[in-house]
Design a protein around this motif. Structure first.
Motif, PDB file in Angstrom:
ATOM      1  N   ARG A 106       0.863  -1.182   0.000  1.00  0.00           N
ATOM      2  CA  ARG A 106       0.000   0.000   0.000  1.00  0.00           C
ATOM      3  C   ARG A 106       0.895   1.225   0.000  1.00  0.00           C
ATOM      4  O   ARG A 106       1.723   1.397   0.898  1.00  0.00           O
ATOM      5  N   ILE A 107       0.722   2.076  -0.980  1.00  0.00           N
ATOM      6  CA  ILE A 107       1.481   3.324  -1.043  1.00  0.00           C
ATOM      7  C   ILE A 107       0.932   4.263   0.028  1.00  0.00           C
ATOM      8  O   ILE A 107      -0.265   4.511   0.091  1.00  0.00           O
ATOM      9  N   LYS A 108       1.820   4.790   0.884  1.00  0.00           N
ATOM     10  CA  LYS A 108       1.406   5.701   1.951  1.00  0.00           C
ATOM     11  C   LYS A 108       1.795   7.149   1.661  1.00  0.00           C
ATOM     12  O   LYS A 108       1.284   8.060   2.294  1.00  0.00           O
ATOM     13  N   GLY A 109       2.735   7.353   0.721  1.00  0.00           N
ATOM     14  CA  GLY A 109       3.147   8.714   0.426  1.00  0.00           C
ATOM     15  C   GLY A 109       4.138   8.767  -0.721  1.00  0.00           C
ATOM     16  O   GLY A 109       4.648   7.743  -1.170  1.00  0.00           O
ATOM     17  N   PHE A 154       8.529   6.976  -3.711  1.00  0.00           N
ATOM     18  CA  PHE A 154       7.270   6.434  -3.200  1.00  0.00           C
ATOM     19  C   PHE A 154       7.581   5.520  -2.025  1.00  0.00           C
ATOM     20  O   PHE A 154       8.602   4.839  -2.025  1.00  0.00           O
ATOM     21  N   TRP A 155       6.710   5.491  -1.017  1.00  0.00           N
ATOM     22  CA  TRP A 155       6.912   4.583   0.105  1.00  0.00           C
ATOM     23  C   TRP A 155       5.571   4.083   0.599  1.00  0.00           C
ATOM     24  O   TRP A 155       4.534   4.669   0.331  1.00  0.00           O
ATOM     25  N   PHE A 162       8.464  -0.253   2.759  1.00  0.00           N
ATOM     26  CA  PHE A 162       9.232  -0.381   1.524  1.00  0.00           C
ATOM     27  C   PHE A 162       9.279   0.986   0.843  1.00  0.00           C
ATOM     28  O   PHE A 162       8.514   1.877   1.178  1.00  0.00           O
ATOM     29  N   TRP A 163      10.205   1.157  -0.091  1.00  0.00           N
ATOM     30  CA  TRP A 163      10.288   2.390  -0.875  1.00  0.00           C
ATOM     31  C   TRP A 163      10.685   2.046  -2.306  1.00  0.00           C
ATOM     32  O   TRP A 163      11.240   0.978  -2.575  1.00  0.00           O
ATOM     33  N   SER A 164      10.391   2.967  -3.213  1.00  0.00           N
ATOM     34  CA  SER A 164      10.761   2.836  -4.626  1.00  0.00           C
ATOM     35  C   SER A 164      11.094   4.221  -5.162  1.00  0.00           C
ATOM     36  O   SER A 164      10.369   5.178  -4.895  1.00  0.00           O
ATOM     37  N   PHE A 165      12.177   4.329  -5.912  1.00  0.00           N
ATOM     38  CA  PHE A 165      12.576   5.603  -6.509  1.00  0.00           C
ATOM     39  C   PHE A 165      12.467   5.497  -8.022  1.00  0.00           C
ATOM     40  O   PHE A 165      12.985   4.562  -8.631  1.00  0.00           O
TER      41      PHE A 165
END
Length: 87
Positions: free
Chosen positions: A10-13, A83-84, A34-37
């Motif tokens: 779930r994307i939180k921000g 995104f995280w 988790f995070w994604s750039f």
């Protein structure tokens, strides 16, 4: 088809990174963070020496800094969206 043995993130921000360090306080304690750039570009100069964001994530904050390039000429930090969330 959703397999009930898998987890869904779930994307939180999200935050647009413009080449400077920063941090955002965020409660991510309701799952595994988790995070994604997603970069805007890979390199702005032919030398390919571009500082990349270094992301640290915990249950309470998302922090990013930029790596130091080996040379001080043609410094164009890699910008983009961070995104995280949790899964």
């Amino acid at each position: 088809m959703l397999d009930a043995t898998q987890r869904i993130g779930r994307i939180k921000g999200s935050q647009q990174l413009g080449g400077i360090s920063g941090s955002i306080s965020m409660d991510l304690s309701d799952g595994t963070p988790f995070w994604s750039f997603q970069p805007d570009f890979l390199f702005r100069h032919i030398s390919g020496i571009s500082p990349v964001p270094v992301v640290t994530i915990s249950a309470s904050a998302v922090t990013w800094t930029y790596s130091s390039p080996p040379k001080s000429n043609y410094i164009y930090p890699i910008t983009g969206w961070l995104f995280w969330g949790v899964y």
